[in-house]
Motif scaffolding. Structure first.
Motif, PDB file in Angstrom:
ATOM      1  N   LEU A 132       0.816  -1.212   0.000  1.00  0.00           N
ATOM      2  CA  LEU A 132       0.000   0.000   0.000  1.00  0.00           C
ATOM      3  C   LEU A 132       0.854   1.267   0.000  1.00  0.00           C
ATOM      4  CD1 LEU A 132      -3.066   0.707   0.119  1.00  0.00           C
ATOM      5  CD2 LEU A 132      -2.821   0.868   2.612  1.00  0.00           C
ATOM      6  N   GLU A 133       2.161   1.138   0.265  1.00  0.00           N
ATOM      7  CA  GLU A 133       3.006   2.331   0.449  1.00  0.00           C
ATOM      8  C   GLU A 133       2.955   3.301  -0.731  1.00  0.00           C
ATOM      9  OE1 GLU A 133       7.572   3.683   1.578  1.00  0.00           O
ATOM     10  OE2 GLU A 133       6.959   1.603   1.859  1.00  0.00           O
ATOM     11  N   PRO A 134       3.090   2.875  -1.979  1.00  0.00           N
ATOM     12  CA  PRO A 134       3.021   3.857  -3.075  1.00  0.00           C
ATOM     13  C   PRO A 134       1.691   4.606  -3.104  1.00  0.00           C
ATOM     14  CG  PRO A 134       3.913   1.780  -3.864  1.00  0.00           C
ATOM     15  CD  PRO A 134       3.383   1.516  -2.492  1.00  0.00           C
ATOM     16  N   ARG A 135       0.607   3.914  -2.817  1.00  0.00           N
ATOM     17  CA  ARG A 135      -0.700   4.565  -2.817  1.00  0.00           C
ATOM     18  C   ARG A 135      -0.827   5.523  -1.637  1.00  0.00           C
ATOM     19  NH1 ARG A 135      -4.060   7.501  -4.660  1.00  0.00           N
ATOM     20  NH2 ARG A 135      -6.287   7.146  -4.266  1.00  0.00           N
ATOM     21  N   ILE A 136      -0.254   5.173  -0.489  1.00  0.00           N
ATOM     22  CA  ILE A 136      -0.269   6.084   0.663  1.00  0.00           C
ATOM     23  C   ILE A 136       0.438   7.384   0.305  1.00  0.00           C
ATOM     24  CG2 ILE A 136       0.568   6.447   3.023  1.00  0.00           C
ATOM     25  CD1 ILE A 136       0.190   3.487   3.541  1.00  0.00           C
ATOM     26  N   ARG A 137       1.544   7.273  -0.413  1.00  0.00           N
ATOM     27  CA  ARG A 137       2.277   8.489  -0.796  1.00  0.00           C
ATOM     28  C   ARG A 137       1.453   9.339  -1.760  1.00  0.00           C
ATOM     29  NH1 ARG A 137       7.214   9.873   0.497  1.00  0.00           N
ATOM     30  NH2 ARG A 137       7.756   7.757   1.163  1.00  0.00           N
ATOM     31  N   GLU A 138       0.759   8.710  -2.683  1.00  0.00           N
ATOM     32  CA  GLU A 138      -0.111   9.458  -3.585  1.00  0.00           C
ATOM     33  C   GLU A 138      -1.207  10.185  -2.807  1.00  0.00           C
ATOM     34  OE1 GLU A 138      -1.768   6.907  -6.493  1.00  0.00           O
ATOM     35  OE2 GLU A 138       0.152   6.361  -7.414  1.00  0.00           O
ATOM     36  N   ILE A 139      -1.797   9.499  -1.840  1.00  0.00           N
ATOM     37  CA  ILE A 139      -2.859  10.108  -1.027  1.00  0.00           C
ATOM     38  C   ILE A 139      -2.306  11.284  -0.242  1.00  0.00           C
ATOM     39  CG2 ILE A 139      -4.417   9.712   0.923  1.00  0.00           C
ATOM     40  CD1 ILE A 139      -4.697   6.806  -0.078  1.00  0.00           C
ATOM     41  N   ALA A 140      -1.110  11.121   0.332  1.00  0.00           N
ATOM     42  CA  ALA A 140      -0.503  12.215   1.098  1.00  0.00           C
ATOM     43  C   ALA A 140      -0.295  13.441   0.219  1.00  0.00           C
ATOM     44  CB  ALA A 140       0.820  11.753   1.701  1.00  0.00           C
ATOM     45  N   ARG A 141       0.203  13.218  -0.982  1.00  0.00           N
ATOM     46  CA  ARG A 141       0.442  14.347  -1.890  1.00  0.00           C
ATOM     47  C   ARG A 141      -0.873  15.019  -2.289  1.00  0.00           C
ATOM     48  NH1 ARG A 141       4.917  11.151  -5.620  1.00  0.00           N
ATOM     49  NH2 ARG A 141       6.677  11.447  -4.186  1.00  0.00           N
ATOM     50  N   ASP A 142      -1.876  14.209  -2.577  1.00  0.00           N
ATOM     51  CA  ASP A 142      -3.172  14.767  -2.960  1.00  0.00           C
ATOM     52  C   ASP A 142      -3.784  15.580  -1.820  1.00  0.00           C
ATOM     53  OD1 ASP A 142      -2.969  13.588  -5.423  1.00  0.00           O
ATOM     54  OD2 ASP A 142      -4.273  11.883  -4.941  1.00  0.00           O
ATOM     55  N   CYS A 143      -3.548  15.137  -0.586  1.00  0.00           N
ATOM     56  CA  CYS A 143      -4.142  15.820   0.569  1.00  0.00           C
ATOM     57  C   CYS A 143      -3.417  17.107   0.927  1.00  0.00           C
ATOM     58  CB  CYS A 143      -4.143  14.884   1.784  1.00  0.00           C
ATOM     59  SG  CYS A 143      -5.328  13.523   1.710  1.00  0.00           S
ATOM     60  N   VAL A 144      -2.089  17.129   0.776  1.00  0.00           N
ATOM     61  CA  VAL A 144      -1.329  18.258   1.312  1.00  0.00           C
ATOM     62  C   VAL A 144      -1.027  19.338   0.280  1.00  0.00           C
ATOM     63  CG1 VAL A 144       0.995  17.325   0.927  1.00  0.00           C
ATOM     64  CG2 VAL A 144       0.561  18.831   2.882  1.00  0.00           C
ATOM     65  N   ARG A 145      -0.766  18.975  -0.961  1.00  0.00           N
ATOM     66  CA  ARG A 145      -0.269  19.969  -1.913  1.00  0.00           C
ATOM     67  C   ARG A 145      -1.249  21.102  -2.196  1.00  0.00           C
ATOM     68  NH1 ARG A 145       3.768  16.946  -6.237  1.00  0.00           N
ATOM     69  NH2 ARG A 145       5.314  16.361  -4.656  1.00  0.00           N
ATOM     70  N   PRO A 146      -2.550  20.849  -2.300  1.00  0.00           N
ATOM     71  CA  PRO A 146      -3.455  21.980  -2.555  1.00  0.00           C
ATOM     72  C   PRO A 146      -3.472  23.014  -1.431  1.00  0.00           C
ATOM     73  CG  PRO A 146      -4.538  19.891  -3.034  1.00  0.00           C
ATOM     74  CD  PRO A 146      -3.276  19.564  -2.326  1.00  0.00           C
TER      75      PRO A 146
END
Length: 419
Positions: A132-146
């Motif tokens: 799940l780690e790659p998907r967790i990183r995608e979720i983190a980026r989607d949540c924080v960058r905006p």
């Protein structure tokens, strides 16, 4: 059962502490997990409990409390005398023989706990977490960058309230269209604004709504498997023994607190700890993310207390805790015990944190500890990859109100972006 205010009735203040100077009148200590003033900063109270009242009795709220590391870890390992069957929290809605509806196998003793944890472990594997780690990183980026386009950012409302919910939803197999609803229902269950020991009607309604939602999702996955934890729970078997749909829904409800709330609060507590300790912040932002997380888990853990029920009289420090008593194991206090940690009030990234009880101990050691650590590491890596430094707008920061957890509802910050 709550004390209803910042001060307690006289009968709740047991075990008098020594006077500061000769001639002073001894002042009794007071501890209640429902007291907002104590929730704001429990650590001075913990210190007094450890030194002068290691076996504390609160008559008004009807519980005992153990605060020393040695006593807390011994109780966590002693499932025979310190039972989990009545649950982990003292609120009437959560406490009692039906506690497993909210806490699943965490509110069970052997052999039922052994069976349930074994079956859940077959689905909740290290491989599943790793993949799940790659998907967790995608979720983190989607949540924080905006939320980091400007110089203002709220760690809790902009990021931490969403990120672990979306991770657990991804793990479980909750469709993206439903994740906002799951997040809102979870927040309604976890926190309240008024002092007291009971849950408001909206929290009880949210629990019912989540049970209904997860029941429907379990039925749907029963008809069509996918590559997710829910399908894994449906397929987990020990011979012919399988989890029932009701048991699976119980595990999913448990994940709201154990899988979402803990990580959410850990992120905020780490952010706050770094702001208060500039040298540690510089080291953490320089790459020592793992040490930052582990010392936060010791210094200001999200879970402060775990409830147990005695199955027989327990003699400790010259005091008898009777059978069938409610006992709070103050893990937040144990993590500040100077008998185990030198200068425990100091936030030190070089410290040996192996004695930390942030994820419990014994047979009930948190099954999702590795996932929680992974989430926190990825989240803080992504944030520090974008942020060079920050400061918290302390007057506008707000704490959660919870009997057993500690953390923030809001942490507005001013950030300096990396160039």
């Amino acid at each position: 059962m709550g004390n209803g205010g910042g001060r307690a009735p006289e009968q709740a203040r047991s075990f008098p502490l020594g006077a500061d100077e000769p001639g002073d009148i001894a002042v009794d200590t007071f501890y209640s997990p429902f007291d907002f003033e104590i929730q704001d900063d429990p650590y001075p109270v913990y210190s007094r409990l450890r030194e002068e009242s290691p076996v504390y009795r609160n008559d008004k709220d009807d519980f005992w409390a153990l605060s020393r590391h040695a006593d807390v870890i011994a109780a966590l390992k002693d499932a025979n005398r310190f039972s989990s069957v009545n649950g982990l929290r003292l609120e009437p809605a959560f406490w009692g023989p039906d506690a497993e509806k909210f806490f699943s196998f965490v509110a069970m003793d052997p052999p039922r706990h052994t069976r349930m944890r074994g079956l859940v472990s077959r689905a909740f594997t290290a491989r599943r977490v790793r993949e799940l780690e790659p998907r967790i990183r995608e979720i983190a980026r989607d949540c924080v960058r905006p939320h980091l386009d400007g110089d203002a950012f709220d760690m809790m409302t902009d990021f931490a309230a969403r990120f672990p919910t979306d991770v657990i939803s991804e793990l479980v197999g909750v469709p993206e269209a439903d994740r906002g609803k799951v997040r809102d229902l979870g927040m309604a269950i976890m926190y309240r604004d008024e002092e007291g020991d009971d849950l408001p009607p909206e929290a009880l309604a949210a629990i019912g709504a989540l049970v209904g939602y997860y029941t429907e999702l379990t039925m749907e996955r029963g008809r069509e498997r996918r590559d997710d934890l829910l399908s894994g729970l449906l397929d987990a078997a020990d011979g012919t023994d399988r989890l029932t749909p009701e048991e699976i829904v119980g595990v999913l409800i448990l994940l709201v607190g154990a899988g979402i709330e803990t990580t959410m609060l850990l992120l905020g507590n780490a952010w706050n700890a770094a702001w208060r300790h500039p040298d540690a912040r510089a080291a953490a932002f320089g790459g020592r993310i793992g040490d930052w997380i582990e010392e936060t888990l010791r210094w200001d853990p999200p879970t402060q207390a775990i409830a147990r029920t005695t199955t027989e009289d327990v003699e400790l420090h010259g005091t008898t805790i009777p059978a069938d008593a409610r006992v709070l194991l103050l893990t937040g206090s144990a993590n500040r015990d100077p008998r185990v940690f030198d200068d425990p009030g100091r936030f030190d990234l070089d410290r040996d944190t192996s004695g930390s009880l942030a994820f419990g101990n014994g047979r009930h050691h948190c099954l999702g500890a590795n996932l929680g650590r992974l989430e926190a590491r990825i989240a803080l890596e992504e944030i520090t990859g974008l942020v060079a430094d920050f400061e918290i707008d302390e007057p506008n920061a707000q704490r959660i109100r919870s009997s057993n957890n500690r953390g923030f509802a809001t942490l507005p910050s001013r950030v300096t972006r990396r160039r």
